[in-house]
Motif scaffolding. Sequence first.
Motif, PDB file in Angstrom:
ATOM      1  N   LEU A 167      -2.740  22.027 -19.649  1.00  0.00           N
ATOM      2  CA  LEU A 167      -2.299  22.002 -18.396  1.00  0.00           C
ATOM      3  C   LEU A 167      -2.111  20.478 -18.117  1.00  0.00           C
ATOM      4  O   LEU A 167      -1.151  20.014 -17.299  1.00  0.00           O
ATOM      5  N   ALA A 168      -2.949  19.391 -18.582  1.00  0.00           N
ATOM      6  CA  ALA A 168      -2.676  17.999 -18.547  1.00  0.00           C
ATOM      7  C   ALA A 168      -1.558  17.462 -19.242  1.00  0.00           C
ATOM      8  O   ALA A 168      -0.993  16.293 -18.677  1.00  0.00           O
ATOM      9  N   SER A 169      -0.977  18.133 -20.029  1.00  0.00           N
ATOM     10  CA  SER A 169       0.200  17.542 -20.989  1.00  0.00           C
ATOM     11  C   SER A 169       1.317  17.977 -20.411  1.00  0.00           C
ATOM     12  O   SER A 169       2.471  17.400 -20.838  1.00  0.00           O
ATOM     13  N   ILE A 170       1.453  18.781 -19.368  1.00  0.00           N
ATOM     14  CA  ILE A 170       2.915  19.195 -18.632  1.00  0.00           C
ATOM     15  C   ILE A 170       2.851  18.769 -17.391  1.00  0.00           C
ATOM     16  O   ILE A 170       2.147  18.628 -16.437  1.00  0.00           O
ATOM     17  N   GLN A 171       4.377  18.147 -16.903  1.00  0.00           N
ATOM     18  CA  GLN A 171       4.596  17.844 -15.701  1.00  0.00           C
ATOM     19  C   GLN A 171       5.186  19.170 -15.042  1.00  0.00           C
ATOM     20  O   GLN A 171       6.192  19.586 -15.148  1.00  0.00           O
ATOM     21  N   TRP A 172       4.167  19.556 -14.137  1.00  0.00           N
ATOM     22  CA  TRP A 172       4.519  20.883 -13.672  1.00  0.00           C
ATOM     23  C   TRP A 172       5.449  20.721 -12.422  1.00  0.00           C
ATOM     24  O   TRP A 172       5.193  19.902 -11.463  1.00  0.00           O
ATOM     25  N   PRO A 173       6.223  21.758 -11.962  1.00  0.00           N
ATOM     26  CA  PRO A 173       6.984  21.548 -10.631  1.00  0.00           C
ATOM     27  C   PRO A 173       5.848  21.762  -9.622  1.00  0.00           C
ATOM     28  O   PRO A 173       5.022  22.563  -9.606  1.00  0.00           O
TER      29      PRO A 173
END
Length: 264
Positions: A84-90
Amino acid sequence: MTKTPPASLRIGLFGTGRVASQLAPALVAAGHQLAFVWSRTAAAATALAATLPGTPALATLAPPLPPADVYLLAVPDAAVEPLLASIQWPEGALVAHLAGALPLSVFAAQPAVRGGVLYPLQTFSPGRAIDWPAVPLCIEAATSDAEATLLALAESLSRHVLRLDSAQRLKLHVAAVFANNFTNHLLGIADALLAEAALSPELLAPLVRETLDKALANPPFTVQTGPAVRHDAPTLAAHHAALAAHPAWQALYAQLTASIQAQL
């Protein structure tokens, strides 16, 4: 106003393990589109994607992430928060994990996403086909629109969909470990003891089937049988002696006997 989710959803799937490899074809069979498959091991993502026509393997988590209606995290429990923390979510992305023991609060550190849970109450093993319509699917979501989408997704796969909060789901997960994992371990011990006596495990098959059928038809504590419930001291002593070569199993036998007798 809660939006009605589309009948066919675009789904980004993270993971290629036992759950993901069984869930992916079920999603496609239910009419959904896999936007991508990702794995920490690129070859695993490529291999799973190759079994799903038109599904790409995602090579990198660098932004922008391919658009999807739902992102499913079918990864080990310990990997959920780091992923979760490693991704730049839309902004506003609906992201759901599939874990029984992880609370919805794991999404608290990601305010950009709408968190959710889609927990399949089933055991998954290679080579075993899953009857998805019979699998209980437990959902939870942080917002009403996220819940509506997860509900539609779950109902497209299963006839048994439940809304459970994190505390209920955790208790269910513990119960499932007793019913499945511990039972399987006990059957493994039984199998090993039979092998020591050069006996076939098939000898226990009718007994195991009757035990499960009876336990599913009645409150299990009320149909308990055996030397523990009879307080049959000579038989219990003989069994204890027979397990002398396996002190860990001997201790487990004593603990289970005490637990059975405590329920009387």
